[in-house]
Each structure stands twice: as structure tokens, then as C-alpha cells.
Design an enzyme around this catalytic site. Sequence first.
Site, PDB file in Angstrom:
ATOM      1  CG  ASP A  14       7.515  -6.590   0.942  1.00 48.95           C
ATOM      2  OD1 ASP A  14       8.019  -7.372   1.734  1.00 48.95           O
ATOM      3  OD2 ASP A  14       6.232  -5.974   1.127  1.00 48.95           O
ATOM      4  CG  ASP A  63       0.717  -3.376  -6.353  1.00 44.91           C
ATOM      5  OD1 ASP A  63       1.311  -3.899  -5.490  1.00 44.91           O
ATOM      6  OD2 ASP A  63      -0.301  -3.930  -6.587  1.00 44.91           O
ATOM      7  N   PRO A 118       0.627  -1.101  -0.078  1.00 47.45           N
ATOM      8  CG  PRO A 118       0.143  -0.871   2.213  1.00 47.45           C
ATOM      9  CD  PRO A 118       0.898  -1.879   1.301  1.00 47.45           C
ATOM     10  N   GLY A 119       2.359   1.170   0.029  1.00 50.07           N
ATOM     11  CA  GLY A 119       3.121   2.274   0.037  1.00 50.07           C
ATOM     12  C   GLY A 119       3.486   2.896   1.148  1.00 50.07           C
ATOM     13  CG  ASN A 120       2.704   2.367   5.174  1.00 47.78           C
ATOM     14  OD1 ASN A 120       2.472   3.540   5.511  1.00 47.78           O
ATOM     15  ND2 ASN A 120       1.739   1.372   5.674  1.00 47.78           N
ATOM     16  CB  CYS A 138       4.346 -10.313   5.742  1.00 48.98           C
ATOM     17  SG  CYS A 138       3.155 -10.453   4.477  1.00 48.98           S
TER      18      CYS A 138
END
Length: 554
Positions: A213, A166, A145-147, A266
Site C-alpha cells: 500500500d 514504514d 497507521p496500522g489498521n 488511495c
Amino acid sequence: MPKSKKDKQGAARFETYYALQHIVPDSEWPTFLKTLATPLPITFRITDATHDGHAAWLEAEAARLGATRLPWYACGASTAWTFAGESRRGLRAARDAARDAALRDFLVSGTTSRNLSRQEAVSMVPALLLGAAPGWAVLDACAAPGNKTAQLLERCGPGGLVVANDLSKKRSYALACHCAARLGVRAARLVVASGDAARLPGPDGRFDGVLCDVPCSGDGTIRKAPRVREAWACDGGDRLHGTQVAIARRCAALLRPGGRMVYSTCSLNPVENEAVVAEVLRLEPTLELAAAASPLPARPGLTTWAPCRDDGGGVARLDDDGGSRFPPKQDAPPLERCLRFLPHDGDTGGFFCAVLEKREAAPPPPPPPPPRAPPLVDGAYRPMGADAWAAVADFLDLAAAPGHVMVRSEHGEAAWLLSDEARDEASRLQAAGRAVEHAGVKILDRRGGGAAGGMPHRLCGDGVAALLPSLGDKRRLRLDAAAYAALLEDGRTAAPDDVGVGSLVATLGDGELPIVLWKGAQRSASLMSSADDVARLRGVLGRRRAEQARCVLS
């Protein structure tokens, strides 16, 4: 609600599978499972996005409410915080409505002020491990989401570039909105694209750093999303393994010799983690696995593991077929250099990182060809026409554009400001057929109601700070503290008779707290900022007046 048989099977498969992987010693297994059943503590970053003192107030307010700084976090001027041991879910379960409301109001206030971003602590680590420095060109390959993208922009500084990609157009757009709101002028160095990360266009070897990621099964997020455990199956990681290898290999090709790449998930699953790293190292001999110091407690990577298949409500070991999901038998890389973050070690989610470096001995890639002009179709970034920009500059009394002013259609309904590096990269991606969803910081939007009586554009709040140093006096109001406060309260202020219809910029004094106004046919000019921005500025003024009063009394 009682769990279904299917839910219980998923949890049982999860426990059986990870017991076979020996990701923790047997003595720690009960603690590991107990931690997974507890909600994550609240964590967040504070960044001085608005440059008006509000971020400092948020930090003080966080401390007053009992938050503590994460001492290991250092990323530009931003800080990271936690309400240790507290979660919204836990407070609601304990029926502590007062505390829950206080933390909710603080987090909402910080988010709407654009200075606070919710982010899980261990998710902050990959950007730190990458070690991006001012002037770096960085790729965030699977960025929503961009963090993490925002963290990279905070580090790359003037002359730097961040390309965020993305797969989803919708998520890419949301990412662009997130970064534009929180980074202001720094977003001029950002390009957001959408498409398959395994097919990112060349030229190769053009990035100093790559954050990879990858999409994953996400079973490290069980503390945040308990349903992941209840739906767990072996094929969740197995299906993604090939995609993860393909994305990591493409990212490695885009990395320059001497550059650094961080591969992260994750997930706790070695099939998505160590197995991917081992296969990428086998296929990309110019890469090496680097030893990295972790800011958070981390375990070494696994050197052996046991791929399995789903077997009803349980799992069964697979026979080693020599495929890439299995531990390497010969010339095994030092997988213990990988970093495994386990929930009970640092009160975080589960996470995995590997730092890969490309050897300098690799032959340098040929210099990239000059970017071709983007195709002249709606949606492609191209320079604003000289005549159109001259009219804007004359109307706003702008001395010069502090970058490249780009539009996305021949009619130029809106305009964005891009750095040199962002302009070149957007042109390069478009010429290669990659969809560029966003680039730079928006400075102009099409004015509703036609162009009669003034410039056919209005200024956008996000871009005002970039234009302010070049803005002359013709469309600028310098207000004293009383007049500025009255503007925020009333929503309008008097404008000189000789100022025509169109955008104005009001500042406190010579240049503080710039805010966009619209001058219509009346003698007054009205605020064009959001209610959230107005509320933030009222708070800034109120705290300044209180501080001045304290100084007078002392």
C-alpha cells in the site's frame, strides 16, 4: 472562509485532469463531483481484543445507535460497521449536537476499550484481497497507521508472522502501539521495522503474501480531507511514480513463488496506479495480474490514460515519450483486471487495488541462512539472559515461557514475548542493518524505585494473557465476583501476608478477566491498570450481573 485563487486553481486542475482520463462516463460526472463534496460516512471495525464480552456489547450498542454491519466484510472474528449517511462533520454542520455527542461517546468508548478501530470502508479491502490464511508469513511494506496490519494479524493465526515496515520511525512506533493495544497476545507474531520499503533486506522469496500500500498523492481521500483537492497538481502523482515502482518491485522480489501481492493506493491517478502495475509487470516477468472478485463495487482498470503537466491554473497533455507513465504500446497486460473504487459507487473514498501473483515456475530461492545473533547494542532484540529469566520465572512461579523472551539492552529493563517466527525475523532484519522498532508483546517492564524487596520487574497488562496459562499460585489471586468488583471500585485488595513485594495477577475465578496488581510493603495490593481498562471491566461485570438478575427473574 472564501477560497483563494490558488485553492480554486487546484480544484480546477483536478477536474480538468480527471475529465481527460475518462474515469467515469460523462453522464456520471456530476454525481462523481457531488459525492466528492460530501463527507465520508462513519465506518469502523470491532475486534474481540480483550476476550471479556466487551466486543459483543459494542456490537449491540452500535446496532442500537443505528449502525449496520458491512455484510461483505469477513476477517477473522472482527466485524465492520457503518453509520450510513452520517459523519461527524455533517452532524456538526447540521447542528445536531445530541446525535454528534452520542456517536462521539460511542466511538471514544470503543477506542479506549481497545476493541474498536476507526477505518474507512474501502481501506479494509486490500487485506481481504490478499487472502492471508493461518500460518502465512506476510509483509505489510508501507504499514502506518496500522489498521491493515491489525487485519493481517487477525487472519494469520498461530504459526503466522506479520512484518510491518514504514519509512518513518515515529509512525512505526505509533503503529506498534496501535497493534499491541488492540491485538494483545497476537502481537507476539508481529515485527515492526522502519526504513525505505524499496530497500527491504532479503533473503528474497520468503513471504507468502505482501501488502504493498504505497505512498501516494492521496486524492482518493478528498471526502475526508477537502484540502487535497484544493492543493491538487499533476506533479503530485508524477513525483511518486518512480518510488512506487521501486517499492512494488522490491516487494515482488520478497514474495515466494506461488505467493500473492496486493498493490494499492488511495489515489485515483492512473500514473500512480495502472502505469505502475504495467511497469512492474514489464520488469518482473514472473508476476502476473490476477482477476480478483471485489467485495465492494469496483470498476475495471483503465487501459488508456493521458499524463499531463501543470499549466498555470490548468493542465496540458504531455507528448508520449515512451516512458513508464504512459500506457504501454506493446504486449499490454490485462489492466482491466485492476480494481478502481469510485466514491459514488459504494459511498466510499477513492481507491485502487491490483492483485499480483508470482508464478510457481520461478526457481525457488535458496534457503535463508540461519539468522545471526543481533549486534549487542542498545535497542537490538536479544534473548534475555538465562539467569535473569530463571529469577523472573521463580519469582512469578512460571512453569515455562510460552515463547521467546527477548530484551533490548544488556540490563534488560523490559522484556517482550516473541513467537519462533517473530524471533527469527527480528534477528534477520537486525543482522541486515534494518531498524526493528518493535517485536512481540511486552510482558515485563523495569520496576521503578530499584529492586529491593522483590523482582526488579513488573508485569505488563498486555502480556498477562500470554503468561496466565503458565502462572502458578504464588503470585496469583483468585477472586469471587464480589471481591473482584470491590477491587475495581477501591483500586486495591487484601493480599496474603506471605506474598512479598512485586507484581500479582488477580482473576475472576480461575482465569477470567486477568488484571495486574502491585504489592508494596503494605498488606494490600493496588491496581496497575489504566482507568480505561478499569472502566471497561466495570462495564463487563455490571452487564454480567444484570444478565444474571434477568435469568433469576425469568
